[in-house]
Structure formats: structure tokens, C-alpha cells
Scaffold this active site. Structure first.
Site, PDB file in Angstrom:
ATOM      1  N   HIS A  70       1.498  -2.725  -7.286  1.00  0.00           N
ATOM      2  CA  HIS A  70       1.302  -2.954  -5.853  1.00  0.00           C
ATOM      3  C   HIS A  70      -0.131  -3.339  -5.547  1.00  0.00           C
ATOM      4  CE1 HIS A  70      -1.098   0.546  -4.372  1.00  0.00           C
ATOM      5  NE2 HIS A  70      -0.676   1.099  -5.495  1.00  0.00           N
ATOM      6  N   CYS A  71      -0.312  -3.923  -4.356  1.00  0.00           N
ATOM      7  CA  CYS A  71      -1.640  -4.186  -3.828  1.00  0.00           C
ATOM      8  C   CYS A  71      -1.685  -3.620  -2.417  1.00  0.00           C
ATOM      9  CB  CYS A  71      -1.971  -5.672  -3.881  1.00  0.00           C
ATOM     10  SG  CYS A  71      -0.776  -6.734  -3.034  1.00  0.00           S
ATOM     11  N   THR A  72      -2.369  -4.274  -1.496  1.00  0.00           N
ATOM     12  CA  THR A  72      -2.422  -3.788  -0.117  1.00  0.00           C
ATOM     13  C   THR A  72      -1.286  -4.367   0.705  1.00  0.00           C
ATOM     14  OG1 THR A  72      -4.801  -3.351  -0.090  1.00  0.00           O
ATOM     15  CG2 THR A  72      -3.771  -3.810   2.018  1.00  0.00           C
TER      16      THR A  72
ATOM     17  N   ASP B  20       0.824  -1.214   0.000  1.00  0.00           N
ATOM     18  CA  ASP B  20       0.000   0.000   0.000  1.00  0.00           C
ATOM     19  C   ASP B  20       0.857   1.263   0.000  1.00  0.00           C
ATOM     20  OD1 ASP B  20      -2.066   1.836   0.456  1.00  0.00           O
ATOM     21  OD2 ASP B  20      -1.980   1.522   2.616  1.00  0.00           O
TER      22      ASP B  20
END
EC number: 3.1.3.48
Length: 294
Positions: free
Chosen positions: A181-183, A80
Site C-alpha cells: 500500500h501507499c497513501t 493508507d
């Protein structure tokens, strides 16, 4: 893009404490300060580069793998980006990042807006790998098999339009580093990284290490996806489920099973990309970015 030879093949953002600072590429203390996650043996080269103070994932440029020369400034992987400082954004710009691909859902982005999206130095695109509606995600999670490896294989089939969009967008980027990206910086980013590495011909063992080392660096991080899943928000990733052990307990053999299934069902990453509609020209462009053609 410069080409270097070493261990991990991609420039990565792997999870470290948000209070961390820059780490030298050859500093053994970088891997001695944290206990390794099961089945993971960090090496000094796993911690390298600039670490954004505000991000839950570090900005780590992994040197290229031993067997395959991949430009070290081609990709950046992170968690994140909702807590980046001005200095963090400057550091990413200095790394040459031009494109930011956000793999999160709209709900996740609303809870923690990507701070690169409002910075004119970066092109931003959100492509959710988990579907478009919360109910779709919840249905998908309940249908996952007990094996994490099987879950990833199903994920590759379930989200083909989204995977196609991600790789087409990467292929279209002509210059600079591509950040994705993700979390949590592990599952969604990990599967994209794995496909890229396989496309580049990186040995299976190094791809598994590339994925599993993220668990080492995620030790001590807030389990944001776990917590949201427990509250029914529908944003859990396969590796975030309680039966999978959450962050830091990933079994490297499971990712090896994913790679085996990828090759068994599709003939590898290239076959998978062709099957979902990524063109020969786009695959060639991906290989050029990976230092494998052109």
C-alpha cells in the site's frame, strides 16, 4: 493458495468510502452506486470481499483474470492503513495477510502510522518508492514530464533500488497474502500491481483496467497526496499532480503507454526485474506466487 478465474487477477484493496461494508462478489449494485471515472467501465466483479470500515481503501479480493489463473489470495492492494479498526485488522488476518509492505515515505508514515506494523500477526516493512529524503522527492517531481505515462517510465528508472527491494521481499515471502500500500492506493501500488500482472502474462487491456478502476473507487476520497503536495510536503505521486487531473481523472491510455514502454525498453516486467538485479530464482518464486510456475 486457491486458484480462481475471473476479471482482475489480484486480490486488491481499491478505494471506497470508509463507511462502506462488505460487498458480495456478484452484486451489481456494488458498481452501480458510483459514477465511473472517465474511460472506466466497472463490472460487478470489481467490487468483492471485505471492506475495512476505517480504511480509505477497501479490502477487495479481485477474482483472477479471465486469461490467466492467479491465486485470488496472493496479494492485497490498499491505501493508507492509519485508520484501521480492530475488526479491520481481524478481517485482514482472516484473508491470510502475512506481510505488509508500506510504499510510503518516512514523513507519510509519521503522519499516519501503519496500524498493522504494531500487530504481531503481520510482518511489516516500509520501502519508499519515492526516495528517502524530501528534497529528493521534490526534485523528482519537478523533473517529471508532462505526460503521466512518461513520468511512470522515468519512475521505473529513478527508483530501481527500491523496486528491486520490493520484489525481492515479495519473492522471499513463502506463505500467506502479501499486502502492499501507499497513501492514495493508486500510483505506487498501481505500478507494483501492473508489474506483477505483466509478469503473470495478463493481457494489457486487463492490466489497464486493473489500474484505471482504482480511479472509480477513489471517487469521493480525500485527496491526501494532492493536499500534501499543494503544501510542499513532497509526497505527491505522478498521478496526483494538478496537470494529471488528480484522483478519478486518470486516462487509461496513459497506463497503456507505460506498458508499451516497459516492453519496448525492457521486454516486459520480467526483463525489467532482471535489469534491476532481481535474480532468476527470485523471479521464479514470484511466478510461483502468481500461479504461473511450480
Amino acid at each position: 493458495m486457491k486458484t480462481h478465474h475471473a476479471n482482475l487477477a489480484l486480490a486488491l484493496m481499491l478505494g471506497l468510502s470508509s463507511s462502506a461494508t462488505a460487498v458480495a462478489a456478484d452484486a451489481p449494485q456494488a458498481v452501480a452506486t458510483k459514477a465511473a471515472a472517465p474511460n472506466v467501465k466497472p463490472v460487478a466483479a470489481d467490487a468483492h470481499g471485505v471492506i475495512p470500515d476505517g480504511a480509505p481503501g477497501m479490502c477487495a479480493r479481485s477474482p483472477a483474470c479471465r486469461a490467466t489463473a492467479i491465486p485470488a489470495d496472493a496479494f492485497v492492494r490498499t491505501a493508507d492503513l492509519g485508520r484501521l479498526t480492530d475488526a479491520d485488522r481481524d478481517a485482514l488476518a482472516a484473508l491470510g495477510v502475512k506481510l505488509d509492505i508500506d510504499l510510503r515515505t518516512a514523513d507519510e508514515e509519521a503522519q499516519s502510522p501503519d496500524l498493522l506494523a504494531r500487530d504481531d500477526r503481520f510482518d511489516y516493512q516500509r520501502i519508499s518508492l519515492m526516495g528517502t529524503e524530501k528534497m529528493d522527492l521534490q526534485k523528482m517531481m519537478t523533473s517529471f514530464p508532462d505526460s503521466l505515462g512518461e513520468a511512470y517510465v522515468q519512475w521505473l528508472g529513478h527508483s530501481q533500488p527500491q523496486f528491486k527491494q520490493v520484489f525481492q521481499r515479495i519473492a522471499a515471502q513463502q506463505d500467506g497474502a502479501v499486502l502492499f500500500h501507499c497513501t492514495a492506493g493508486k500510483d505506487r501500488t498501481g505500478i507494483i500491481a501492473g508489474l506483477l500482472l505483466d509478469l503473470a502474462g495478463v493481457p494489457k487491456a486487463e492490466i489497464v483496467h486493473n489500474y484505471a478502476i482504482s480511479a472509480h473507487y477513489l471517487e469521493g476520497q480525500p485527496k491526501d497526496s494532492d493536499e500534501r503536495a499543494d503544501h510542499g510536503a513532497g509526497q505527491a505521486e505522478p498521478g496526483d499532480r494538478p496537470q494529471d487531473g488528480g484522483h478519478g481523472r486518470y486516462r487509461a491510455g496513459q497506463h497503456g503507454a507505460v506498458l508499451a514502454a516497459l516492453h519496448s525498453q525492457y521486454g516486459g516486467a520480467e526483463g525489467y526485474l532482471k535489469s534491476i538485479g532481481v535474480s532468476e530464482q527470485e523471479i521464479q518464486q514470484l511466478k510461483v506466487r502468481l500461479g504461473q510456475a511450480g
